[in-house]
Write a protein that holds these residues in place. Structure first.
Motif, PDB file in Angstrom:
ATOM      1  N   ALA A  88      51.617  52.438  41.041  1.00 38.99           N
ATOM      2  CA  ALA A  88      50.235  53.242  40.994  1.00 38.99           C
ATOM      3  C   ALA A  88      50.598  54.564  41.526  1.00 38.99           C
ATOM      4  CB  ALA A  88      49.116  52.481  41.662  1.00 38.99           C
ATOM      5  N   LEU A  91      46.387  53.279  36.431  1.00 40.75           N
ATOM      6  CA  LEU A  91      46.160  52.409  37.752  1.00 40.75           C
ATOM      7  C   LEU A  91      45.526  53.255  38.735  1.00 40.75           C
ATOM      8  CD1 LEU A  91      48.991  50.964  36.353  1.00 40.75           C
ATOM      9  CD2 LEU A  91      49.163  50.245  38.672  1.00 40.75           C
ATOM     10  N   ARG A  92      45.785  54.750  39.012  1.00 38.02           N
ATOM     11  CA  ARG A  92      44.972  55.495  39.802  1.00 38.02           C
ATOM     12  C   ARG A  92      43.338  55.473  39.349  1.00 38.02           C
ATOM     13  NH1 ARG A  92      46.082  61.450  41.961  1.00 38.02           N
ATOM     14  NH2 ARG A  92      44.084  61.656  42.781  1.00 38.02           N
ATOM     15  N   CYS A  98      43.607  43.273  43.291  1.00 35.64           N
ATOM     16  CA  CYS A  98      44.874  43.651  43.056  1.00 35.64           C
ATOM     17  C   CYS A  98      45.096  44.370  41.909  1.00 35.64           C
ATOM     18  CB  CYS A  98      46.092  42.760  43.315  1.00 35.64           C
ATOM     19  SG  CYS A  98      46.111  41.670  44.714  1.00 35.64           S
ATOM     20  N   VAL A  99      45.825  45.613  41.786  1.00 38.14           N
ATOM     21  CA  VAL A  99      46.064  45.960  40.398  1.00 38.14           C
ATOM     22  C   VAL A  99      47.483  46.331  40.301  1.00 38.14           C
ATOM     23  CG1 VAL A  99      45.619  48.158  39.037  1.00 38.14           C
ATOM     24  CG2 VAL A  99      43.912  47.662  41.084  1.00 38.14           C
ATOM     25  N   SER A 100      48.185  45.665  39.129  1.00 41.09           N
ATOM     26  CA  SER A 100      49.428  45.755  39.013  1.00 41.09           C
ATOM     27  C   SER A 100      49.893  46.532  37.590  1.00 41.09           C
ATOM     28  CB  SER A 100      50.028  44.302  38.544  1.00 41.09           C
ATOM     29  OG  SER A 100      49.747  43.955  37.454  1.00 41.09           O
ATOM     30  N   THR A 122      42.137  51.879  40.126  1.00 44.19           N
ATOM     31  CA  THR A 122      41.999  51.678  41.610  1.00 44.19           C
ATOM     32  C   THR A 122      40.730  52.488  42.161  1.00 44.19           C
ATOM     33  OG1 THR A 122      44.400  51.314  41.610  1.00 44.19           O
ATOM     34  CG2 THR A 122      43.095  51.843  43.818  1.00 44.19           C
ATOM     35  N   SER A 129      47.200  45.883  34.667  1.00 47.01           N
ATOM     36  CA  SER A 129      46.628  47.368  34.087  1.00 47.01           C
ATOM     37  C   SER A 129      47.248  47.415  32.772  1.00 47.01           C
ATOM     38  CB  SER A 129      47.102  48.411  35.166  1.00 47.01           C
ATOM     39  OG  SER A 129      48.950  48.395  34.910  1.00 47.01           O
ATOM     40  N   VAL A 147      47.609  47.539  45.692  1.00 46.24           N
ATOM     41  CA  VAL A 147      48.281  48.087  44.271  1.00 46.24           C
ATOM     42  C   VAL A 147      49.970  48.030  44.448  1.00 46.24           C
ATOM     43  CG1 VAL A 147      46.398  49.838  43.971  1.00 46.24           C
ATOM     44  CG2 VAL A 147      48.591  50.394  44.778  1.00 46.24           C
ATOM     45  N   ASP A 148      50.653  47.843  43.301  1.00 47.45           N
ATOM     46  CA  ASP A 148      51.961  48.187  43.276  1.00 47.45           C
ATOM     47  C   ASP A 148      52.355  49.456  43.373  1.00 47.45           C
ATOM     48  OD1 ASP A 148      52.390  48.496  40.727  1.00 47.45           O
ATOM     49  OD2 ASP A 148      52.698  46.351  40.059  1.00 47.45           O
ATOM     50  N   CYS A 178      49.797  48.436  49.750  1.00 46.68           N
ATOM     51  CA  CYS A 178      50.961  48.563  48.339  1.00 46.68           C
ATOM     52  C   CYS A 178      52.018  47.575  48.805  1.00 46.68           C
ATOM     53  CB  CYS A 178      51.332  50.083  48.562  1.00 46.68           C
ATOM     54  SG  CYS A 178      52.667  50.491  47.478  1.00 46.68           S
TER      55      CYS A 178
END
Ligand code: X90
Length: 277
Positions: free
Chosen positions: A11, A121-122, A79-81, A125, A114, A7-8, A23
């Motif tokens: 999050a 984001l949490r 990935c989640v941005s 994730t 996201s 994630v970035d 991260c």
């Protein structure tokens, strides 16, 4: 097979995730100092220093290299941005994913935009964590997480929008309201991943009521909610109580925002990630 989630730092992973989640950090920058939004950042000190700082302050998204180094050697990377509409992080992550699979044709990487920040984001994730522990294939997970994203939302309550406005993330007109004579801005992450103001309540009590109204209006499923705050545990706890009173079966979690979200949400701000029906 090794699967990894990256994630970035929008999050807020250091508040809730373990080392198994990679991260890519954003940065908060002034003319004098650079704060890296990682596990070591003293957020309280940063918020205090920035409140006293008279010069310009801004942020920078992670580079493609930052994302790549967080991938490690995983065979599948998820990935989640933060929203691509307000940050270059998503783009950097996509380039990283492309390069990763070019250099290692046997590996796979995907990026979820996201269209949000912080607790949404949490939610995404946590769902990804569940999926990667199953037999679902990479492609199945990609589909399932896109479907789940349709069922999550983000509301916010901000007491100041100064940093958002100064950095061109909301219009100065929108920002002008917040903070004036106790006016808060309650709003949501729009479908495009921008800030959409909904109400301008006066005072904390009205602001919490507005959040409850908007939660119900935006189809909160009454099951799962993350309430994140920037040095406002009282308001977060108050909101949690209201949520539990209205939805007794709800799993409600309160936590403190990380560096990037604290910079933009500012002292007093709440970000609320929730599941929809
Ligand atoms: O790339 C960068 O420098 C980062 C820019 C990020 C700008 C926006 C951060 C927002 C943080 C504020 C309230 C809720 C936002 C809703 C998102 C659509 C949180």
């Amino acid at each position: 097979m090794t699967r990894k989630i990256v994630v970035d730092s929008s999050a807020d992973p250091f508040a809730w995730a373990g080392a198994e989640i990679g991260c890519a950090s954003l940065k908060i920058i002034t003319d004098q100092k650079e704060y890296v939004d990682d596990a070591k950042l003293d957020i309280k000190k940063m918020v205090k220093e920035l409140a006293e700082y008279k010069g310009k302050s801004g942020t920078a998204c992670p580079s493609t290299e930052d994302w790549l180094s967080a991938f490690g050697e995983a065979e599948e990377v998820y990935c989640v941005s933060i929203t691509s509409n307000l940050s270059g992080s998503y783009n950097a992550a996509r380039l990283a994913a492309e390069r990763y699979t070019e250099e290692h044709p046997d590996r796979k990487a995907m990026v979820v935009d996201s269209l949000s920040a912080g607790p949404e984001l949490r939610l995404i994730t946590r769902k990804l964590q569940k999926y990667i522990g199953t037999e679902y294939s990479f492609e199945e997970i990609k589909e399932k997480i896109a479907a789940y994203q349709q069922k999550t939302g983000l509301l916010f309550m901000l007491e100041s929008m100064r940093n958002l406005a100064n950095n061109g993330r909301v219009s100065p007109l929108v920002a002008k309201m917040a903070g004036l004579l106790g006016i808060r801005v309650v709003g949501k992450a729009s479908d495009e991943g921008t800030l959409e103001p909904l109400e301008k309540p006066r005072g904390r009590e009205k602001a919490l009521e507005a959040l409850m109204t908007q939660l119900k209006k935006h189809n909160f499923n009454g099951k799962k909610i993350y309430i994140a705050h920037c040095f406002n545990p009282e308001a977060a706890a108050d909101l949690k109580e209201r949520v539990l009173a209205a939805f007794p079966k709800c799993k409600a979690t309160v936590y403190a925002l990380g560096g990037l979200c604290s910079f933009y949400a500012e002292k007093g701000g709440l970000l609320v990630g929730y599941e929809k029906t």
